[in-house]
Design an enzyme around this catalytic site. Structure first.
Site, PDB file in Angstrom:
ATOM      1  CG  HIS C 225      -2.096   1.060   0.754  1.00 23.14           C
ATOM      2  ND1 HIS C 225      -3.001   0.888  -0.262  1.00 23.14           N
ATOM      3  CD2 HIS C 225      -2.284   2.310   1.192  1.00 23.14           C
ATOM      4  CE1 HIS C 225      -3.710   1.980  -0.414  1.00 23.14           C
ATOM      5  NE2 HIS C 225      -3.302   2.856   0.459  1.00 23.14           N
ATOM      6  CE1 TYR C 229      -2.134   7.809  -0.310  1.00 25.87           C
ATOM      7  CE2 TYR C 229      -2.075   5.565   0.501  1.00 25.87           C
ATOM      8  CZ  TYR C 229      -2.779   6.714   0.219  1.00 25.87           C
ATOM      9  OH  TYR C 229      -4.120   6.764   0.443  1.00 25.87           O
ATOM     10  CG  HIS C 376      -9.184   1.804  -7.340  1.00 27.26           C
ATOM     11  ND1 HIS C 376      -9.580   3.056  -6.929  1.00 27.26           N
ATOM     12  CD2 HIS C 376      -8.118   1.480  -6.583  1.00 27.26           C
ATOM     13  CE1 HIS C 376      -8.771   3.453  -5.958  1.00 27.26           C
ATOM     14  NE2 HIS C 376      -7.872   2.520  -5.736  1.00 27.26           N
ATOM     15  CG  PHE C 377      -4.754  -0.649 -10.140  1.00 33.62           C
ATOM     16  CD1 PHE C 377      -4.067  -0.752 -11.324  1.00 33.62           C
ATOM     17  CD2 PHE C 377      -5.271  -1.805  -9.564  1.00 33.62           C
ATOM     18  CE1 PHE C 377      -3.907  -1.967 -11.944  1.00 33.62           C
ATOM     19  CE2 PHE C 377      -5.121  -3.021 -10.188  1.00 33.62           C
ATOM     20  CZ  PHE C 377      -4.434  -3.109 -11.381  1.00 33.62           C
ATOM     21  CG  HIS C 378      -5.734   0.668 -15.378  1.00 31.15           C
ATOM     22  ND1 HIS C 378      -5.774  -0.557 -14.766  1.00 31.15           N
ATOM     23  CD2 HIS C 378      -4.759   0.572 -16.329  1.00 31.15           C
ATOM     24  CE1 HIS C 378      -4.874  -1.368 -15.327  1.00 31.15           C
ATOM     25  NE2 HIS C 378      -4.239  -0.697 -16.273  1.00 31.15           N
ATOM     26  NE  ARG C 441      -6.660  -7.311  -9.631  1.00 26.73           N
ATOM     27  CZ  ARG C 441      -5.913  -6.692  -8.702  1.00 26.73           C
ATOM     28  NH1 ARG C 441      -6.298  -6.680  -7.440  1.00 26.73           N
ATOM     29  NH2 ARG C 441      -4.800  -6.099  -9.026  1.00 26.73           N
ATOM     30  NE  ARG C 442      -3.756  -9.823  -9.460  1.00 24.35           N
ATOM     31  CZ  ARG C 442      -4.299  -9.706  -8.242  1.00 24.35           C
ATOM     32  NH1 ARG C 442      -5.247 -10.522  -7.841  1.00 24.35           N
ATOM     33  NH2 ARG C 442      -3.878  -8.763  -7.439  1.00 24.35           N
TER      34      ARG C 442
END
Lengths: 49, 159, 552
Positions: C225, C229, C376-378, C441-442
């Site tokens: 995590h 950041y 989300h993380f894209h 996913r994946r």
């Protein structure tokens, strides 16, 4: 040296700068978007088994 | 340190919202029992099939418990046992699952049944099947070349 | 004096160091982007990979090359440029250390890449023990991390030197922010270093037979995590300090910027359990505790949102904007150095909303390991962060190569940003929607034995392929822009924009630079959040897992 002079102008300048109404409105729009999304998925969670 | 009045208003509103979210989640989790699966029980991953309840995968009626049935799943690369199962509408079921080899996922698509299966650990989830229909079970955690072919099926039927 | 300092360029020798890392980052963008294109095409169901290439091999390439290589190299280069510019040119010793770090990272990247290409390491970049890769894959990634420590060391040494030379003065804001990020990075990477060195390497070499899977995952996510950041904070550096200068405004508040960075240092590490909410080996109460800590790390982002809007509004009003939102029109929309990162900022709004949902304890069951998370993380990494990095590239590369961003290239850069926004809206939007329906996913294309639910996901996967293809076009355009700025743009002086405080701003309190306090609290929070559940994972561990290296 010029500092003391500058300090005097601060008050009036701060008042002018303080017009952040648009900022407040913007962040609240953002906040409502967060709430609506979260509540939406929370209801999906409640609805599903 | 100077902070603009509006920023204070915003932060109080924001932090307040976060607190409300956390309270809702906390009450739902700790008071109503909607915890994410955290069973903590362990098992020897090499001896899964010789140990109860995993020696008899499938749906079993139970008496005197807070749930009506126990549904036991054993996962391995790249399948689940059982391959499909029928559950009577409205039954409260405890799903008990583990893996014989690598990490797998256990997701019943379109429901809140979603847990990680890790070698050596038992994963459990209790739920009431209160909607009829056919639900796909799939592996949602990468486990190798056949990962996307790993499926099973739950049919919730009127009894 | 301030004016002449402004004109000062980053030293040529430091510039070479920075450019070396940016070259690697953009090579990574090409390879990783190509892998991404192949993935969305395969998943649409209309395309199959040729020559026996595996979907998961390509997926490993995409994750490692973009998630670890592009980010780490670009961030190290950008932060070193900021420190060299604001705290002074690196000494020969500092620069040598940074160069050794660069070469270690590069050698490590090549080692890992070769193992992935030989199909000896299709374990994805999150490792997935007991899937067992070739030991050279783990060793390569170790070198990337160790190399980044050396690059970080150069930044810390420069900061310490500046601190000694300027007692009682707050350090330059960009240097301060870079320092916070490397401190967080070092504390966080200790976790991944521990699992690789103590667990995975000896196990993949056959020195030990089994691995404790729960411990390995916990150490990975202790790192995983703060890793996100580590990607985000350099973008925040640009948003807080560089964007105000580009638009012609002032930094809203130096002190509040520092405070938000300190909060990130404190709260971005003891939160790894929110990636492990559905794992059986962790007690529910400890999961919830880390969920609470995760919500605390939202606060500095709320502060950031306010600061950015305030910078924009203050600037707009100084230009005579009227009404509630009149200032919005005053922003320099024709300047790609502003407009492209601005698209990134906008994308961070839905990204943040999705992040809150992911971290919401039991609600994670709705979305865990579905393609929602990928969507989300894209938005976070692949839009907010990456578009900001592109925005930085538009001035940093010509600044370092002694060239200029021409009007024509600026226009191309704007088109690139808009293409990215369109492509990502399709791809990430379809990912979020399909994820809520349960699509995983994946996973390669699958009809899941003809299941009706899986059939519903396919139109969304086609939409992802459309979006992904548009994104690939944007990547090609970006590479063209990069090559132009690095080798072909006309010679000249491109500014390194650094925002100024408003004249009446109070200096930042020196307490922000008391690292004994902040590192002390960071360590205490980590010990508080992790000690008991971690001991639990070791004491109540099941028999260990032997390695599986024949499943892909």
């Amino acid at each position: 040296m010029a500092k003391t002079e500058l300090r005097k102008n601060v008050k009036t300048e701060v008042e002018d700068r303080s017009s952040l109404k648009g900022t407040l409105a913007s962040v609240f729009l953002l906040g409502f978007f967060l709430i609506v999304s979260w509540v939406g998925v929370f209801f999906l969670f409640l609805d599903r088994f | 340190m100077h902070m603009h009045k509006f920023e204070k208003v915003w932060l109080i509103f924001g932090v307040g919202t976060l607190l409300v979210f956390l309270t809702v989640l906390g009450v739902s989790a700790f008071y109503l029992g909607n915890q994410p699966p955290s069973c903590l029980a362990t098992i020897d991953p090499e001896k899964v099939e010789t140990q109860a309840p995993f020696n008899e995968p499938g749906l079993k009626k139970v008496e005197g418990k807070a749930w009506d049935y126990e549904l036991v799943f054993v996962a391995q690369a790249f399948n689940y046992n059982p391959g499909d199962v029928e559950i009577p509408f409205g039954a409260t079921v405890k799903i008990i699952a583990t893996t014989k080899d690598v990490i797998h996922g256990f997701e019943v698509a379109g429901t809140n049944i979603n847990m990680m299966l890790e070698p050596g650990y038992i994963s459990e989830h209790i739920t009431t099947f209160d909607k009829t229909g056919e639900y796909l079970i799939l592996c949602n955690e990468y486990c190798g070349a056949g990962h996307h072919l790993m499926t099973s099926k739950i049919e919730v039927v009127e009894s | 004096m301030i004016n002449s300092a402004d004109k000062l360029k980053v030293d040529r020798r430091d510039g070479k160091l920075v450019m070396a890392q940016i070259y690697v980052a953009f090579i990574a963008l090409l390879i990783g982007g190509l892998a991404g294109l192949l993935q969305v095409l395969v998943r649409s169901g209309r395309f199959e990979l040729p020559a026996g290439i595996g979907y998961y091999q390509i997926l490993t390439v995409h994750g490692v090359v973009l998630g670890l290589v592009l980010t780490t190299f670009f961030i190290m280069g950008f932060m070193q440029a900021c420190v060299s510019k604001t705290a002074g040119t690196f000494t020969t010793k500092q620069r040598t250390i940074a160069w050794i770090g660069f070469w270690l990272m590069t050698i490590g990247t090549v080692m890992a890449a070769v193992m992935i290409l030989l199909n000896e390491a299709s374990v994805l970049y999150t490792f997935y023990a007991p899937l067992q890769a070739h030991f050279l894959f783990y060793l390569g990634l170790t070198l990337v991390v160790v190399g980044s420590w050396l690059g970080s060391a150069a930044i810390i040494m420069k900061y310490a030197e500046w601190r000694r030379a300027n007692p009682g003065t707050p350090s330059p804001l960009l240097t301060f922010m870079a320092l916070v990020n490397v401190l967080m990075w070092i504390v966080a990477t200790l976790g991944v270093a521990a699992t690789v060195l103590i667990q995975l390497l000896p196990w993949s070499l056959g020195l030990v037979e089994t691995v404790n899977v729960g411990v390995s995952r916990t150490l990975f996510w202790y790192f995983g995590h703060p890793l996100v950041y580590f990607w985000l904070l350099p973008a925040y550096m640009a948003w807080y300090v560089i964007i105000p200068k580009i638009i012609g405004g002032k930094i809203f508040s130096d002190s509040l910027a520092r405070m938000s960075f300190i909060l990130f240092l404190l709260f971005s590490i003891p939160v790894g359990f929110h990636h492990q909410l559905l794992e059986p080996g962790i007690d529910a109460a400890w999961k919830f505790l880390q969920v609470v800590l995760t919500f605390l790390v939202v606060i500095p982002s709320l502060m950031t949102a306010f600061s950015l809007f305030a910078t924009f509004e203050t600037f707009g009003r100084s230009k005579g904007a009227k009404g509630l939102f009149g200032w919005f029109k005053m922003l320099p929309w024709g300047d790609a150095r502003f407009a492209v990162p601005f698209i990134g900022m906008l994308s961070f709004i839905p990204a943040g909303a999705g992040g809150l949902i992911n971290a919401s304890n039991q609600m994670n069951q709705v979305v865990h390991n579905t393609i929602w998370v990928t969507g989300h993380f894209h938005l976070t990494l692949a839009t907010a962060v990456v578009l900001t990095f592109f925005g930085i590239t538009f001035w940093l590369v010509p600044h370092l190569t002694g060239r200029v961003l021409t009007k024509a290239i600026n226009k191309l850069a704007l088109i690139q940003g808009v293409l990215w926004a369109i492509g990502m809206t399709f791809m990430s939007g379809a990912m979020h929607a399909a994820g809520l329906l349960g699509a995983p996913r994946r996973s390669a294309f699958s009809e899941y034995g003809g299941a009706p639910q899986a059939a519903e996901w396919i139109p969304y996967q086609v939409a992802q392929a459309v979006g992904g293809s548009i994104l690939f076009l944007a990547i090609i355009l970006m590479l063209y822009i990069f090559v132009n700025l690095a080798f072909f743009a006309p010679k000249g002086e491109e500014e390194f924009p650094i925002g100024e405080m408003s004249t009446h701003a109070e200096p930042a309190p020196m307490v922000f630079e008391n690292w004994k306090i902040w590192m002390g609290i960071t360590v205490l929070l980590i010990l508080f959040a992790y000690t008991i559940p971690f001991i639990d994972l070791i004491q109540n561990a099941p028999p260990g897992s032997k390695g599986y290296n024949n499943l892909w």
